[in-house]
Design a protein around this motif. Structure first.
Motif, PDB file in Angstrom:
ATOM      1  N   GLN A   1      10.008   3.950  -4.987  1.00 12.93           N
ATOM      2  CA  GLN A   1      10.029   3.916  -3.529  1.00 12.93           C
ATOM      3  C   GLN A   1       8.619   3.797  -2.964  1.00 12.93           C
ATOM      4  N   GLN A   2       7.662   4.479  -3.571  1.00  9.64           N
ATOM      5  CA  GLN A   2       6.277   4.382  -3.113  1.00  9.64           C
ATOM      6  C   GLN A   2       5.727   2.974  -3.296  1.00  9.64           C
ATOM      7  N   VAL A   3       6.044   2.365  -4.433  1.00  4.52           N
ATOM      8  CA  VAL A   3       5.589   0.995  -4.679  1.00  4.52           C
ATOM      9  C   VAL A   3       6.201   0.042  -3.659  1.00  4.52           C
ATOM     10  N   TYR A   4       7.504   0.202  -3.420  1.00  2.77           N
ATOM     11  CA  TYR A   4       8.176  -0.656  -2.438  1.00  2.77           C
ATOM     12  C   TYR A   4       7.557  -0.477  -1.053  1.00  2.77           C
ATOM     13  N   ASN A   5       7.346   0.774  -0.646  1.00  2.00           N
ATOM     14  CA  ASN A   5       6.767   1.030   0.675  1.00  2.00           C
ATOM     15  C   ASN A   5       5.367   0.436   0.794  1.00  2.00           C
ATOM     16  N   ALA A   6       4.573   0.573  -0.266  1.00  2.00           N
ATOM     17  CA  ALA A   6       3.212   0.040  -0.229  1.00  2.00           C
ATOM     18  C   ALA A   6       3.221  -1.474  -0.093  1.00  2.00           C
ATOM     19  N   ILE A   7       4.083  -2.137  -0.863  1.00  4.05           N
ATOM     20  CA  ILE A   7       4.160  -3.600  -0.798  1.00  4.05           C
ATOM     21  C   ILE A   7       4.663  -4.052   0.570  1.00  4.05           C
ATOM     22  N   TYR A   8       5.718  -3.391   1.056  1.00  3.20           N
ATOM     23  CA  TYR A   8       6.322  -3.796   2.327  1.00  3.20           C
ATOM     24  C   TYR A   8       5.368  -3.593   3.500  1.00  3.20           C
ATOM     25  N   THR A   9       4.779  -2.398   3.595  1.00  3.91           N
ATOM     26  CA  THR A   9       3.929  -2.110   4.748  1.00  3.91           C
ATOM     27  C   THR A   9       2.657  -2.954   4.742  1.00  3.91           C
ATOM     28  N   THR A  10       2.063  -3.141   3.566  1.00  8.52           N
ATOM     29  CA  THR A  10       0.847  -3.944   3.489  1.00  8.52           C
ATOM     30  C   THR A  10       1.138  -5.410   3.783  1.00  8.52           C
TER      31      THR A  10
ATOM     32  N   ALA B   1      -8.921   4.902  10.727  1.00  6.68           N
ATOM     33  CA  ALA B   1      -9.067   3.961   9.613  1.00  6.68           C
ATOM     34  C   ALA B   1      -8.422   2.640   9.976  1.00  6.68           C
ATOM     35  N   GLU B   2      -9.057   1.550   9.642  1.00  9.29           N
ATOM     36  CA  GLU B   2      -8.550   0.227   9.974  1.00  9.29           C
ATOM     37  C   GLU B   2      -8.555  -0.670   8.752  1.00  9.29           C
ATOM     38  N   MET B   3      -7.579  -1.561   8.682  1.00 10.17           N
ATOM     39  CA  MET B   3      -7.537  -2.559   7.620  1.00 10.17           C
ATOM     40  C   MET B   3      -8.298  -3.794   8.093  1.00 10.17           C
ATOM     41  N   THR B   4      -9.584  -3.724   8.066  1.00 10.74           N
ATOM     42  CA  THR B   4     -10.380  -4.805   8.633  1.00 10.74           C
ATOM     43  C   THR B   4     -10.468  -6.008   7.723  1.00 10.74           C
ATOM     44  N   ASP B   5     -10.364  -5.780   6.428  1.00 10.44           N
ATOM     45  CA  ASP B   5     -10.544  -6.885   5.497  1.00 10.44           C
ATOM     46  C   ASP B   5      -9.285  -7.190   4.708  1.00 10.44           C
ATOM     47  N   ALA B   6      -8.131  -6.790   5.246  1.00 15.24           N
ATOM     48  CA  ALA B   6      -6.886  -7.031   4.519  1.00 15.24           C
ATOM     49  C   ALA B   6      -6.627  -8.515   4.435  1.00 15.24           C
ATOM     50  N   ALA B   7      -6.293  -8.953   3.264  1.00 19.33           N
ATOM     51  CA  ALA B   7      -5.990 -10.365   3.078  1.00 19.33           C
ATOM     52  C   ALA B   7      -5.015 -10.501   1.942  1.00 19.33           C
ATOM     53  N   ALA B   8      -4.236 -11.558   1.993  1.00 19.46           N
ATOM     54  CA  ALA B   8      -3.278 -11.789   0.925  1.00 19.46           C
ATOM     55  C   ALA B   8      -4.018 -12.164  -0.341  1.00 19.46           C
ATOM     56  N   PRO B   9      -3.524 -11.737  -1.506  1.00 17.59           N
ATOM     57  CA  PRO B   9      -4.196 -12.066  -2.756  1.00 17.59           C
ATOM     58  C   PRO B   9      -4.097 -13.553  -3.052  1.00 17.59           C
TER      59      PRO B   9
ATOM     60  N   ALA C   1       8.064  -1.685  13.099  1.00 17.83           N
ATOM     61  CA  ALA C   1       7.358  -2.953  12.899  1.00 17.83           C
ATOM     62  C   ALA C   1       6.551  -3.337  14.133  1.00 17.83           C
ATOM     63  N   LEU C   2       7.114  -3.146  15.313  1.00 20.25           N
ATOM     64  CA  LEU C   2       6.427  -3.545  16.545  1.00 20.25           C
ATOM     65  C   LEU C   2       5.238  -2.644  16.858  1.00 20.25           C
ATOM     66  N   LEU C   3       5.403  -1.345  16.651  1.00 25.48           N
ATOM     67  CA  LEU C   3       4.368  -0.390  17.051  1.00 25.48           C
ATOM     68  C   LEU C   3       3.461   0.035  15.902  1.00 25.48           C
ATOM     69  N   GLY C   4       3.762  -0.428  14.701  1.00 27.20           N
ATOM     70  CA  GLY C   4       2.875  -0.141  13.580  1.00 27.20           C
ATOM     71  C   GLY C   4       2.980   1.262  13.036  1.00 27.20           C
ATOM     72  N   LEU C   5       4.107   1.929  13.259  1.00 30.61           N
ATOM     73  CA  LEU C   5       4.265   3.274  12.708  1.00 30.61           C
ATOM     74  C   LEU C   5       4.336   3.258  11.188  1.00 30.61           C
ATOM     75  N   ASN C   6       4.650   2.090  10.630  1.00 31.14           N
ATOM     76  CA  ASN C   6       4.721   1.982   9.171  1.00 31.14           C
ATOM     77  C   ASN C   6       3.490   1.293   8.589  1.00 31.14           C
TER      78      ASN C   6
END
Length: 215
Positions: free
Chosen positions: A171-180, A207-215, A131-136
């Motif tokens: 597990q993929q869905v959970y990981n995608a939701i959690y990490t995002t 690659a960067e999440m420049t426009d990530a925003a909550a729905p 979480a601190l270093l962004g490995l996920n």
């Protein structure tokens, strides 16, 4: 390759912390009512090479064996609200201990109990480190991971394959939701800045999440 090296170094540090912490705790031997005592883990004098080699094998086991364990026991991860991940980590640590050419320490009896304790500490520390270093952080590189296990699943009988595929998809869905969600929540904080810096400068992701925003 750079990410692998970073994961090895970080896992080596986590293992060192776990061994130092558990090495300070004395338990009765035989446990729990014996008259003798011993540290939970007694360091055997393994040097930097020992920790790095152990961590390298652990990273490889997590990359190749862990997806298989998740595929087989994915439902337990959800039914236990993620607590079963400690068991999965305990299995990966045990496999690593069997494969590693250098033993880091001697574990007190009963070994299974203290491996579970070590796995719980590893789970907590690695989660905080990720979480601190962004490995996920969400992978935006477009690289397809885990292709090997999908090929293996195609060869399984249909009923068994469907159950395992469902576990993996969940597990993929959970990981995608959690990490995002975590990336969005920390985006405007100093931790978010650290995660982005580490991702670019240390891991080498462009690659960067420049426009990530909550729905």
């Amino acid at each position: 390759m750079r990410r692998f090296a970073v994961e090895v170094v970080l896992d080596a540090l986590i293992l060192l912390v776990i061994i130092l912490v558990l090495g300070f705790i004395q338990v009765s031997q035989p446990f729990p009512f014996g008259t003798g005592s011993a540290p939970i883990i007694a360091l055997r004098g393994a040097g930097i090479v020992g920790f790095l080699s152990w961590a390298a094998i652990l990273v490889l086991v997590n990359r190749f064996a862990r997806p298989v364990l998740v595929a087989l026991f994915g439902r337990l991860l959800f039914s236990t609200m993620g607590l079963f991940v400690v068991i999965i980590n305990a299995v990966t640590i045990w496999i690593t201990g069997e494969l590693a050419p250098i033993k880091l320490g001697v574990v007190a009896q009963p070994t299974l109990l203290w491996v579970l304790v070590g796995a719980a500490l590893y789970t907590a520390l690695s989660t905080v480190m990720d979480a601190l270093l962004g490995l996920n952080r969400p992978d935006l590189s477009g690289r397809e991971r885990g292709r090997g296990i999908w090929g293996f699943l195609e060869a399984l009988p249909t009923p068994r394959r469907n159950a395992i595929l469902e576990n993996l998809r969940l597990q993929q869905v959970y990981n995608a939701i959690y990490t995002t969600s975590l990336d969005i929540a920390l985006a405007g904080t100093p931790v978010g800045d650290l995660r982005r810096w580490f991702d670019r400068r240390v891991i080498g992701n462009k690659a960067e999440m420049t426009d990530a925003a909550a729905p």
